[in-house]
Design a protein around this motif. Structure first.
Motif, PDB file in Angstrom:
ATOM      1  N   CYS A 188       0.840  -1.194   0.000  1.00 27.67           N
ATOM      2  CA  CYS A 188       0.000   0.000   0.000  1.00 27.67           C
ATOM      3  C   CYS A 188       0.880   1.250   0.000  1.00 27.67           C
ATOM      4  CB  CYS A 188      -0.892  -0.010   1.246  1.00 27.67           C
ATOM      5  SG  CYS A 188      -1.981   1.414   1.401  1.00 27.67           S
ATOM      6  N   LEU A 226       0.434   3.654   1.735  1.00 28.20           N
ATOM      7  CA  LEU A 226       0.497   4.081   3.133  1.00 28.20           C
ATOM      8  C   LEU A 226       1.414   3.188   3.972  1.00 28.20           C
ATOM      9  CD1 LEU A 226      -3.309   4.857   3.646  1.00 28.20           C
ATOM     10  CD2 LEU A 226      -1.465   6.501   3.243  1.00 28.20           C
ATOM     11  N   GLN A 259       3.629   3.927   7.012  1.00 31.20           N
ATOM     12  CA  GLN A 259       3.064   4.036   8.360  1.00 31.20           C
ATOM     13  C   GLN A 259       3.537   2.889   9.256  1.00 31.20           C
ATOM     14  OE1 GLN A 259      -1.089   4.896   8.898  1.00 31.20           O
ATOM     15  NE2 GLN A 259      -1.153   6.257   7.123  1.00 31.20           N
ATOM     16  N   TRP A 315     -10.117   1.819   3.572  1.00 32.78           N
ATOM     17  CA  TRP A 315      -8.862   1.475   2.921  1.00 32.78           C
ATOM     18  C   TRP A 315      -7.923   0.869   3.952  1.00 32.78           C
ATOM     19  CZ3 TRP A 315      -8.426   1.102  -2.067  1.00 32.78           C
ATOM     20  CH2 TRP A 315      -7.174   0.988  -2.673  1.00 32.78           C
ATOM     21  N   THR A 322      -6.671   1.735   8.261  1.00 31.62           N
ATOM     22  CA  THR A 322      -7.689   2.247   9.169  1.00 31.62           C
ATOM     23  C   THR A 322      -7.282   1.765  10.555  1.00 31.62           C
ATOM     24  OG1 THR A 322      -9.407   2.208   7.478  1.00 31.62           O
ATOM     25  CG2 THR A 322     -10.144   2.158   9.782  1.00 31.62           C
ATOM     26  N   PRO A 339      -7.420   6.084   7.320  1.00 30.66           N
ATOM     27  CA  PRO A 339      -6.175   5.515   6.806  1.00 30.66           C
ATOM     28  C   PRO A 339      -5.049   6.534   6.701  1.00 30.66           C
ATOM     29  CG  PRO A 339      -8.026   4.694   5.535  1.00 30.66           C
ATOM     30  CD  PRO A 339      -8.566   5.756   6.455  1.00 30.66           C
ATOM     31  N   THR A 340      -5.374   7.760   6.356  1.00 28.06           N
ATOM     32  CA  THR A 340      -4.345   8.781   6.163  1.00 28.06           C
ATOM     33  C   THR A 340      -3.874   9.427   7.470  1.00 28.06           C
ATOM     34  OG1 THR A 340      -6.082  10.405   5.735  1.00 28.06           O
ATOM     35  CG2 THR A 340      -5.048   9.337   3.806  1.00 28.06           C
ATOM     36  N   THR A 341      -4.524   9.111   8.583  1.00 30.01           N
ATOM     37  CA  THR A 341      -4.072   9.645   9.874  1.00 30.01           C
ATOM     38  C   THR A 341      -2.763   8.961  10.238  1.00 30.01           C
ATOM     39  OG1 THR A 341      -6.347  10.028  10.602  1.00 30.01           O
ATOM     40  CG2 THR A 341      -4.638   9.966  12.312  1.00 30.01           C
ATOM     41  N   SER A 342      -1.719   9.753  10.382  1.00 32.94           N
ATOM     42  CA  SER A 342      -0.409   9.167  10.683  1.00 32.94           C
ATOM     43  C   SER A 342      -0.378   8.660  12.125  1.00 32.94           C
ATOM     44  CB  SER A 342       0.696  10.196  10.480  1.00 32.94           C
ATOM     45  OG  SER A 342       0.608  11.207  11.464  1.00 32.94           O
TER      46      SER A 342
END
Length: 158
Positions: free
Chosen positions: A35, A37, A40, A123, A126, A142-145
């Motif tokens: 992914c 992401l 992370q 996505w 999460t 999902p985009t919250t670090s």
């Protein structure tokens, strides 16, 4: 019902009873090695290292339901995460987070903390933070670090 009512299978196939984490905050994340992401993983590992001695548990739940971004097998996934991202926190076997075969833990979490798509996972990455009482505390996009979750973790560790 609390998260302590669930069991999961680790990447190596061992049963993990979530009762082991009573009185500890738990961060549950659906993950995927391919992914966008995936960086992370490093932030999640940093949280794990920084707060594990205070009681935090980080659990990664690999999922291949979003654009086939978890192609690794259960056997190779943990090793890939360790080599590519330094992951030492617990990873489970691959699970489904949406649909008929949704893992029971994720059915429970989505019901207790719906997101922008209601009771669906949007996505990979999460995140669900569970309080030391076993109750779902907060859901993160999902985009919250992982770094942005740290204050909430500190609050639960007090």
């Amino acid at each position: 019902m609390k998260i302590y009512d669930f069991e999961v299978s680790t990447a190596n196939g061992k049963t993990l009873d979530l009762k082991e984490f009573k009185n500890r905050p738990v961060l549950v994340v659906n993950t995927a090695t391919k992914c966008g992401l995936a960086p992370q993983f490093e932030g999640l590992e940093k949280l794990h290292q920084q707060y594990k001695d205070d009681g935090l548990v980080v659990l990664g739940f690999p999922c291949n339901q979003f654009a086939g971004q978890e192609p690794e097998s259960n056997d190779t996934m943990a090793e890939t995460c360790k080599l590519n991202h330094g992951v030492t926190f617990t990873l489970t076997q691959k699970i489904n987070v949406n649909g008929k075969e949704t893992h029971p833990l994720f059915k429970y979490l989505k019901q207790r903390l719906p997101g922008t798509l209601g009771k669906r996972i949007k996505w990979n990455f999460t995140k669900f933070l569970i309080g030391p009482n076993g109750e779902p505390y907060k859901r993160y996009a999902p985009t919250t670090s992982p770094e942005k979750i740290e204050k909430d973790i500190q609050q639960l560790l007090k």
